[in-house]
Design a protein around this motif. Structure first.
Motif, PDB file in Angstrom:
ATOM      1  N   PRO A  42      59.135  61.287  31.824  1.00 55.33           N
ATOM      2  CA  PRO A  42      58.034  61.865  32.591  1.00 55.33           C
ATOM      3  C   PRO A  42      58.452  63.119  33.340  1.00 55.33           C
ATOM      4  N   ASP A  43      57.508  64.047  33.457  1.00 58.77           N
ATOM      5  CA  ASP A  43      57.701  65.200  34.336  1.00 58.77           C
ATOM      6  C   ASP A  43      57.296  64.788  35.745  1.00 58.77           C
ATOM      7  N   GLY A  44      58.011  65.302  36.737  1.00 53.77           N
ATOM      8  CA  GLY A  44      57.692  64.967  38.107  1.00 53.77           C
ATOM      9  C   GLY A  44      58.000  63.523  38.427  1.00 53.77           C
ATOM     10  N   VAL A  45      57.406  63.017  39.494  1.00 48.47           N
ATOM     11  CA  VAL A  45      57.605  61.631  39.917  1.00 48.47           C
ATOM     12  C   VAL A  45      56.402  60.818  39.472  1.00 48.47           C
ATOM     13  N   ALA A  89      64.675  53.288  46.130  1.00 48.26           N
ATOM     14  CA  ALA A  89      63.849  52.418  46.974  1.00 48.26           C
ATOM     15  C   ALA A  89      63.598  52.988  48.357  1.00 48.26           C
ATOM     16  N   ASP A  90      64.581  53.696  48.931  1.00 53.10           N
ATOM     17  CA  ASP A  90      64.407  54.195  50.295  1.00 53.10           C
ATOM     18  C   ASP A  90      64.172  55.699  50.328  1.00 53.10           C
ATOM     19  N   MET A  91      63.765  56.286  49.198  1.00 58.51           N
ATOM     20  CA  MET A  91      63.463  57.718  49.158  1.00 58.51           C
ATOM     21  C   MET A  91      61.972  57.950  49.342  1.00 58.51           C
ATOM     22  N   ASP A  92      61.637  59.035  49.997  1.00 57.37           N
ATOM     23  CA  ASP A  92      60.245  59.441  50.134  1.00 57.37           C
ATOM     24  C   ASP A  92      59.867  60.253  48.893  1.00 57.37           C
ATOM     25  N   LEU A  93      59.083  59.645  48.025  1.00 55.50           N
ATOM     26  CA  LEU A  93      58.703  60.291  46.771  1.00 55.50           C
ATOM     27  C   LEU A  93      57.231  60.665  46.758  1.00 55.50           C
ATOM     28  N   THR A  94      56.645  60.844  47.957  1.00 53.81           N
ATOM     29  CA  THR A  94      55.227  61.155  48.037  1.00 53.81           C
ATOM     30  C   THR A  94      54.939  62.643  47.848  1.00 53.81           C
ATOM     31  N   GLN A  99      55.816  66.655  46.188  1.00 58.38           N
ATOM     32  CA  GLN A  99      55.835  67.205  44.838  1.00 58.38           C
ATOM     33  C   GLN A  99      57.285  67.388  44.391  1.00 58.38           C
ATOM     34  N   HIS A 100      57.638  66.789  43.274  1.00 60.15           N
ATOM     35  CA  HIS A 100      58.974  66.921  42.707  1.00 60.15           C
ATOM     36  C   HIS A 100      58.839  67.245  41.225  1.00 60.15           C
ATOM     37  N   GLU A 101      59.707  68.103  40.733  1.00 60.43           N
ATOM     38  CA  GLU A 101      59.700  68.402  39.302  1.00 60.43           C
ATOM     39  C   GLU A 101      60.178  67.195  38.500  1.00 60.43           C
ATOM     40  N   ARG A 102      61.004  66.370  39.127  1.00 61.96           N
ATOM     41  CA  ARG A 102      61.495  65.152  38.501  1.00 61.96           C
ATOM     42  C   ARG A 102      62.028  64.263  39.610  1.00 61.96           C
ATOM     43  N   LEU A 103      62.365  63.041  39.278  1.00 62.12           N
ATOM     44  CA  LEU A 103      62.929  62.158  40.293  1.00 62.12           C
ATOM     45  C   LEU A 103      64.201  62.776  40.867  1.00 62.12           C
ATOM     46  N   PRO A 104      64.389  62.706  42.176  1.00 60.56           N
ATOM     47  CA  PRO A 104      65.506  63.402  42.828  1.00 60.56           C
ATOM     48  C   PRO A 104      66.861  62.859  42.404  1.00 60.56           C
ATOM     49  N   ASP A 105      67.883  63.696  42.584  1.00 60.33           N
ATOM     50  CA  ASP A 105      69.250  63.251  42.373  1.00 60.33           C
ATOM     51  C   ASP A 105      69.650  62.266  43.477  1.00 60.33           C
ATOM     52  N   ILE A 106      70.653  61.465  43.197  1.00 59.00           N
ATOM     53  CA  ILE A 106      71.106  60.431  44.126  1.00 59.00           C
ATOM     54  C   ILE A 106      72.520  60.765  44.563  1.00 59.00           C
ATOM     55  N   GLY A 107      72.734  60.960  45.848  1.00 59.46           N
ATOM     56  CA  GLY A 107      74.058  61.276  46.358  1.00 59.46           C
ATOM     57  C   GLY A 107      74.950  60.051  46.422  1.00 59.46           C
ATOM     58  N   ASP A 108      76.243  60.305  46.541  1.00 59.34           N
ATOM     59  CA  ASP A 108      77.200  59.196  46.565  1.00 59.34           C
ATOM     60  C   ASP A 108      76.990  58.268  47.755  1.00 59.34           C
TER      61      ASP A 108
END
Length: 286
Positions: free
Chosen positions: A5-8, A86-91, A93-102
């Motif tokens: 999918p594009d975006g979230v 689970a604890d990210m704010d995905l409400t 506009q994002h081009e894709r699901l965000p990266d996850i830091g260490d």
């Protein structure tokens, strides 16, 4: 068909959810204050049962994640797949699901392992393996650098991308230093036709593991694209090699997690590629 999918993508109710749609946290098990995941336990256990923490692909916890977690439970592991979003704010506009830091990854990995140790089939002495897939391929290395109870690390078509070496907001410790900080044996599995990382990238990772004197077993399958284990993506899925790959992971975990850590270091790299291999020719499949 599972199309990237594009975006979230929106969180859809179960009756209309497709294979690419994320499963919302309220349908998962609470692992900690802000952590949720899918948990699967073997039907029959005897004694402390080994734990596998399965780190999802970049799509989040989707149908394939659940099915793979259940398969590991059927193979005799306490299996748990934390939702790293689970604890990210995905409400927004994002081009894709965000990266996850260490740091965020460790927060959910720690919660997953603590929860796994609390179920009746596991125990404080149960060995732990971390399986990173695709975008989360390096999470086993990250966990092993931070914790002293990681017995095995698996990288499945991930963990070798050039982006793993970028130091910044997502990763404050250089990747080679994370590799040197851990000690667990590593199983790495890749495909020759992967469009996200080259054979040279895998060879570079191999060099860092050897510099760190870490035991590893690498398998490079000929003519396989990125994501061949995912049967919800018909363009990528390869049934025969997917079955072989799952069996390889289960056998390797069974041996690695049941043995006392060896004093010696073992290096094994099995690879078959075309004589005219060219990474630029690899394409993205769905």
């Amino acid at each position: 068909m599972c199309v990237e999918p594009d975006g979230v993508p929106a969180l859809r109710p179960v009756e209309v959810r497709g294979p690419a749609d994320r499963i919302p946290p309220d349908e998962l098990t609470r692992l900690g204050p802000v952590s949720y995941g899918w948990v699967a336990v073997p039907d029959r256990v005897s004694g402390p049962t080994p734990i596998v923490v399965l780190c999802h692909e970049r799509y989040g916890v989707v149908r394939h994640t659940v099915e793979l977690t259940e398969r590991f439970a059927e193979a005799g592991f306490v299996a748990i797949a934390p939702d790293f979003y689970a604890d990210m704010d995905l409400t927004g506009q994002h081009e894709r699901l965000p990266d996850i830091g260490d740091a965020a990854a460790l927060r959910h990995l720690d919660a997953a392992i603590s929860h796994a140790r609390s179920v009746s089939a596991a125990a404080a002495e149960s060995p732990v393996a971390v399986l990173g897939i695709c975008r989360t391929g390096s999470f086993g290395i990250v966990a092993d650098a931070s914790r002293d109870d990681i017995a095995a690390v698996i990288m499945l078509y991930g963990g070798a991308q050039p982006r793993e070496y970028q130091v910044g907001e997502l990763r404050s410790t250089p990747y080679p230093d994370l590799i040197k900080a851990g000690a667990a044996p590593v199983l790495g599995i890749w495909g020759e036709k992967d469009h996200t990382m080259s054979v040279e990238d895998v060879r570079a990772l191999r060099g860092h593991l050897e510099d760190a004197r870490r035991t590893y077993e690498f398998m490079m399958y000929p003519d396989l694209p990125h994501g061949w284990l995912n049967d919800t993506m018909p363009g990528r899925f390869r049934a025969e090699q997917a079955a072989e790959t799952f069996d390889l992971m289960v056998r390797w975990l069974g041996t690695t997690m049941s043995e006392t850590p060896a004093a010696d270091v073992s290096w094994r790299f099995t690879s078959t590629i075309a004589a005219d291999y060219e990474f630029a020719a690899n394409t993205r499949l769905h």
